[in-house]
Design a protein around this motif. Structure first.
Motif, PDB file in Angstrom:
ATOM      1  N   GLN A 186       0.865  -1.499  -0.018  1.00 65.09           N
ATOM      2  CA  GLN A 186      -0.124  -0.041   0.011  1.00 65.09           C
ATOM      3  C   GLN A 186       1.335   1.267  -0.347  1.00 65.09           C
ATOM      4  O   GLN A 186       0.035   2.573  -0.394  1.00 65.09           O
ATOM      5  CB  GLN A 186      -0.702   0.380   1.451  1.00 65.09           C
ATOM      6  CG  GLN A 186      -1.756  -1.210   0.861  1.00 65.09           C
ATOM      7  CD  GLN A 186      -2.885  -1.363   2.244  1.00 65.09           C
ATOM      8  OE1 GLN A 186      -4.203  -0.377   2.319  1.00 65.09           O
ATOM      9  NE2 GLN A 186      -2.627  -1.793   3.012  1.00 65.09           N
ATOM     10  N   HIS A 198       2.608   1.302  -3.656  1.00 62.13           N
ATOM     11  CA  HIS A 198       1.036   0.821  -4.844  1.00 62.13           C
ATOM     12  C   HIS A 198       2.100  -0.567  -5.618  1.00 62.13           C
ATOM     13  O   HIS A 198       1.901   0.113  -7.198  1.00 62.13           O
ATOM     14  CB  HIS A 198       1.170   2.114  -5.389  1.00 62.13           C
ATOM     15  CG  HIS A 198       0.579   3.573  -4.144  1.00 62.13           C
ATOM     16  ND1 HIS A 198       0.144   4.821  -4.783  1.00 62.13           N
ATOM     17  CD2 HIS A 198       0.877   3.287  -2.799  1.00 62.13           C
ATOM     18  CE1 HIS A 198      -0.146   5.157  -3.201  1.00 62.13           C
ATOM     19  NE2 HIS A 198       0.336   4.516  -2.069  1.00 62.13           N
ATOM     20  N   ALA A 248      -3.591   4.253  -4.744  1.00 65.33           N
ATOM     21  CA  ALA A 248      -2.847   5.371  -5.748  1.00 65.33           C
ATOM     22  C   ALA A 248      -3.339   6.734  -6.338  1.00 65.33           C
ATOM     23  O   ALA A 248      -3.038   7.475  -5.186  1.00 65.33           O
ATOM     24  CB  ALA A 248      -2.455   4.969  -6.696  1.00 65.33           C
ATOM     25  N   VAL A 262      -4.568  -2.062  -5.472  1.00 62.69           N
ATOM     26  CA  VAL A 262      -3.751  -0.483  -5.558  1.00 62.69           C
ATOM     27  C   VAL A 262      -4.018   1.076  -6.265  1.00 62.69           C
ATOM     28  O   VAL A 262      -3.099   1.586  -5.429  1.00 62.69           O
ATOM     29  CB  VAL A 262      -2.667  -1.284  -6.582  1.00 62.69           C
ATOM     30  CG1 VAL A 262      -2.592  -1.674  -8.040  1.00 62.69           C
ATOM     31  CG2 VAL A 262      -1.387  -0.717  -5.905  1.00 62.69           C
TER      32      VAL A 262
END
Length: 88
Positions: free
Chosen positions: A24, A27, A84, A80
C-alpha cells in the motif's frame, strides 16, 4: 512495508502457497508463486520486446501464478489503484 493480504491459491497444499498482496505504500502488486522450470525461464529471458533488454535482470524473477487466482489479482489491482488515488 504496509502489505495488504489479498488471497492465497484456493488449491494450495501444505507445501505450496501462491499468494497475492498489495504494498500500500509503494502502490505495487506483490506475488508469491512457483519458480519456473529452466525451459520457461530461458524462453522468457530470450523473448525480444522493442525497448526492452533481452534477459532477466539479477533483481527480477519469473514466477508462475495459477489462472484460478485471476479474481485475486483483479482485486489486488483495484486495491493498488485505490491506494494510489488517495495519494494523488
Amino acid at each position: 512495508m504496509s502489505l495488504l493480504f489479498i488471497g492465497i491459491d484456493p488449491h494450495t497444499g501444505d507445501h505450496e502457497s501462491p499468494t497475492v498482496w498489495v504494498d500500500q505504500e509503494k502502490h505495487e502488486l506483490v506475488f508469491q508463486g512457483w519458480k519456473p522450470g529452466p525451459e520457461l525461464e530461458a524462453e522468457c529471458a530470450a523473448f525480444e520486446v522493442p525497448g526492452h533488454a533481452v534477459g532477466i535482470p539479477e533483481n527480477e524473477a519469473v514466477v508462475r501464478v495459477p489462472a484460478r487466482m485471476v479474481p485475486m489479482i483483479r482485486e489486488a489491482c483495484d486495491a493498488v489503484e485505490r491506494a494510489a488515488a488517495r495519494v494523488h
